[in-house]
Design an enzyme around this catalytic site. Sequence first.
Site, PDB file in Angstrom:
ATOM      1  N   GLY A   1      -5.572  -0.234   1.695  1.00  0.00           N
ATOM      2  CA  GLY A   1      -4.855   0.319   0.551  1.00  0.00           C
ATOM      3  C   GLY A   1      -3.697  -0.544   0.101  1.00  0.00           C
ATOM      4  O   GLY A   1      -3.452  -0.712  -1.100  1.00  0.00           O
TER       5      GLY A   1
ATOM      6  N   ASP B   1      -3.464   9.643   0.690  1.00  0.00           N
ATOM      7  CA  ASP B   1      -3.918  10.579   1.723  1.00  0.00           C
ATOM      8  C   ASP B   1      -4.186   9.766   2.988  1.00  0.00           C
ATOM      9  O   ASP B   1      -5.324   9.475   3.323  1.00  0.00           O
ATOM     10  CB  ASP B   1      -5.178  11.308   1.259  1.00  0.00           C
ATOM     11  CG  ASP B   1      -5.742  12.240   2.328  1.00  0.00           C
ATOM     12  OD1 ASP B   1      -4.989  12.595   3.253  1.00  0.00           O
ATOM     13  OD2 ASP B   1      -6.930  12.594   2.237  1.00  0.00           O
TER      14      ASP B   1
END
EC number: 2.5.1.16
Length: 283
Positions: free
Chosen positions: A138, A155
């Site tokens: 990410g 998340d």
Amino acid sequence: MSDYLETLYDGYGQRFIVERLLHEVRTEHQHLVIFQNAVLGKVMALDGVIQTTEADEFIYHEMLTQVPLLAHPAPKRVLIIGGGDGGILREVAKHRGVEHITMVEIDGSVVEMCKEHFPGHSAGAFEDPRLNLVIDDGMNFVANTTERYDVIISDSTDPIGPAEVLFSENFYQACHRCLNDGGVMVAQNGTPFLQLDEVKTTASRMSGLFADWHFYLSAVPTYIGGVMTLAWGSKDVTLRRQGAETLAQRYSDTGIQTRYYTPELHAAAFALPRYVLEAIGKA
């Protein structure tokens, strides 16, 4: 039957009775276990930490998703960081007005295992034509992408192992750069009673970056400590202050069905306990 003991905290934990071990594997990035429990249904743990259960996943996924998507007046482009179980994706996909969903998950095997063992989490959303699923780190993605988003949802697992970078100052800065004007970012931020230092650290990193930053709460039984803090950072100071009436109209217009989220709960979720307000310098 055997026991599964969560190991997130020294000196304190929770025990699950394992009725049946369904899957166990060491992936390229982490140790993944899926087992059956009489109370919570299927349970998934990564590196000794409970990630999700069939019984209460709806609480976490609805609050991490519906709050930013209904606070934003017209979200078109959404970025999900992590979320390999598909629960966040399912909730985003409920919004017909969303035109494009990018999901970046570091561990492709988590996606595949959850499709098999937790099909209700994604409820078919991995087949949504609006989805661009990217198997990548990410941090690497947000640091290099030229795309811009209205809503970013992080998340992640707790800030240990592969997810540690997703709580770094560089990560928040990169997410801020990726947001459109008026955009909002939210992120899982642990349970404040047991992870208050994590909340303080996020507060210090967001405070000089976002025009409006705060935290909101969600009570998820599986995450010990009871109440989760979810971080909020927005380029628009009005988004967090949407009234319950406005939220109720948007919620009604979407036609979305939820089991935990309500517009009234949304508005109230930003009211924080005094010890948390003191910790983040907002008392």
